[in-house]
Design an enzyme around this catalytic site. Structure first.
Site, PDB file in Angstrom:
ATOM      1  N   GLY A  11       0.841  -1.191   0.000  1.00  0.00           N
ATOM      2  CA  GLY A  11       0.000   0.000   0.000  1.00  0.00           C
ATOM      3  C   GLY A  11       0.873   1.236   0.000  1.00  0.00           C
ATOM      4  O   GLY A  11       2.099   1.157   0.132  1.00  0.00           O
ATOM      5  N   LEU A  12       0.243   2.375  -0.135  1.00  0.00           N
ATOM      6  CA  LEU A  12       0.968   3.640  -0.158  1.00  0.00           C
ATOM      7  C   LEU A  12       1.659   3.915   1.173  1.00  0.00           C
ATOM      8  O   LEU A  12       1.264   3.379   2.213  1.00  0.00           O
ATOM      9  CB  LEU A  12      -0.005   4.787  -0.452  1.00  0.00           C
ATOM     10  CG  LEU A  12      -0.655   4.805  -1.832  1.00  0.00           C
ATOM     11  CD1 LEU A  12      -1.725   5.888  -1.900  1.00  0.00           C
ATOM     12  CD2 LEU A  12       0.395   5.010  -2.915  1.00  0.00           C
ATOM     13  N   SER A  13       2.645   4.769   1.136  1.00  0.00           N
ATOM     14  CA  SER A  13       3.293   5.240   2.352  1.00  0.00           C
ATOM     15  C   SER A  13       2.232   5.912   3.225  1.00  0.00           C
ATOM     16  O   SER A  13       1.463   6.753   2.752  1.00  0.00           O
ATOM     17  CB  SER A  13       4.394   6.250   1.999  1.00  0.00           C
ATOM     18  OG  SER A  13       5.009   6.737   3.161  1.00  0.00           O
ATOM     19  N   GLY A  14       2.169   5.519   4.487  1.00  0.00           N
ATOM     20  CA  GLY A  14       1.193   6.107   5.406  1.00  0.00           C
ATOM     21  C   GLY A  14      -0.149   5.410   5.428  1.00  0.00           C
ATOM     22  O   GLY A  14      -1.056   5.827   6.156  1.00  0.00           O
ATOM     23  N   SER A  15      -0.298   4.326   4.661  1.00  0.00           N
ATOM     24  CA  SER A  15      -1.597   3.642   4.610  1.00  0.00           C
ATOM     25  C   SER A  15      -1.872   2.824   5.868  1.00  0.00           C
ATOM     26  O   SER A  15      -3.023   2.522   6.172  1.00  0.00           O
ATOM     27  CB  SER A  15      -1.688   2.742   3.370  1.00  0.00           C
ATOM     28  OG  SER A  15      -0.690   1.745   3.406  1.00  0.00           O
ATOM     29  N   THR A  18       2.804  -0.848   8.363  1.00  0.00           N
ATOM     30  CA  THR A  18       3.653  -1.167   9.512  1.00  0.00           C
ATOM     31  C   THR A  18       2.829  -1.209  10.794  1.00  0.00           C
ATOM     32  O   THR A  18       3.014  -2.105  11.629  1.00  0.00           O
ATOM     33  CB  THR A  18       4.806  -0.152   9.625  1.00  0.00           C
ATOM     34  OG1 THR A  18       5.593  -0.234   8.435  1.00  0.00           O
ATOM     35  CG2 THR A  18       5.680  -0.438  10.839  1.00  0.00           C
ATOM     36  N   SER A  85       6.141  -1.889  -2.200  1.00  0.00           N
ATOM     37  CA  SER A  85       6.217  -2.757  -3.384  1.00  0.00           C
ATOM     38  C   SER A  85       5.202  -2.319  -4.437  1.00  0.00           C
ATOM     39  O   SER A  85       4.205  -2.978  -4.670  1.00  0.00           O
ATOM     40  CB  SER A  85       6.051  -4.231  -3.010  1.00  0.00           C
ATOM     41  OG  SER A  85       4.972  -4.471  -2.147  1.00  0.00           O
TER      42      SER A  85
END
Length: 175
Positions: A11-15, A18, A85
């Site tokens: 997914g996008l950064s910040g989705s 993590t 990814s």
């Protein structure tokens, strides 16, 4: 008891990739499930300092993670891999190299990810400090047929974690 499986969070950064991995890891450990976290940012800082964000550099980071995930999975570890990814072909190659493999699309709009901007990356990307930023100036190809979609705008951390746990139990990865 458990079987090895790689859960690949994309997914996008910040989705929330993590964050979900950390929540799921905590829950699985409470269930005595052996887990290992693989995180794109951690891999970059520990193994690949100075690695850029070109398609080639991203591919190296992801291929290395996939190799580690394959080793762990075949030894009955539940691998929680958190990597943007962004390319479908990259994720398809990973899928071919790791069995079993579960692609989890952590869905969140670009606008919401930018609003969250946990790491300050969107601010830098909007100002031009970060070229080739996924979702803005570089592509993110949404998965076409992920095993699971977790929409972090619709579900909070606990609800999302429960969805993933239910999937793992239903498909016999943990019991």
């Amino acid at each position: 008891m458990q079987n090895g499986v790689t859960l690949w969070f994309t997914g996008l950064s910040g989705s929330g990739k993590t964050t979900l991995c950390l929540c799921l890891d905590q829950r699985l450990q409470q269930m005595n499930v052996r887990t290992e976290l693989l995180d794109g940012d951690v891999l970059r800082s520990q193994l690949f300092r100075g690695l850029g964000f070109s398609k080639e550099d991203r591919s190296l980071n992801v291929r290395t993670a996939a190799y580690l995930a394959q080793l762990l999975t075949r030894n009955d570890i539940v691998v929680l891999a958190s990597f943007i990814s962004p390319y479908r072909d990259m994720r398809a190659q990973i899928r071919q190299s790791i069995q079993p493999f579960v692609e989890i699309y952590v869905k969140c709009s670009l606008e919401e990810c930018a609003r969250r901007d946990v790491k300050g990356l969107y601010r830098k990307a909007f100002s031009g400090e970060i070229p080739h930023f996924t979702g803005l100036t570089a592509p993110y190809e949404e998965p076409l047929r992920p095993e699971l979609i977790v929409d972090t705008e619709q579900h909070n951390e606990d609800q999302s974690t429960e969805l993933i746990l239910a999937y793992l139990i239903e498909h016999g990865y943990i019991y």
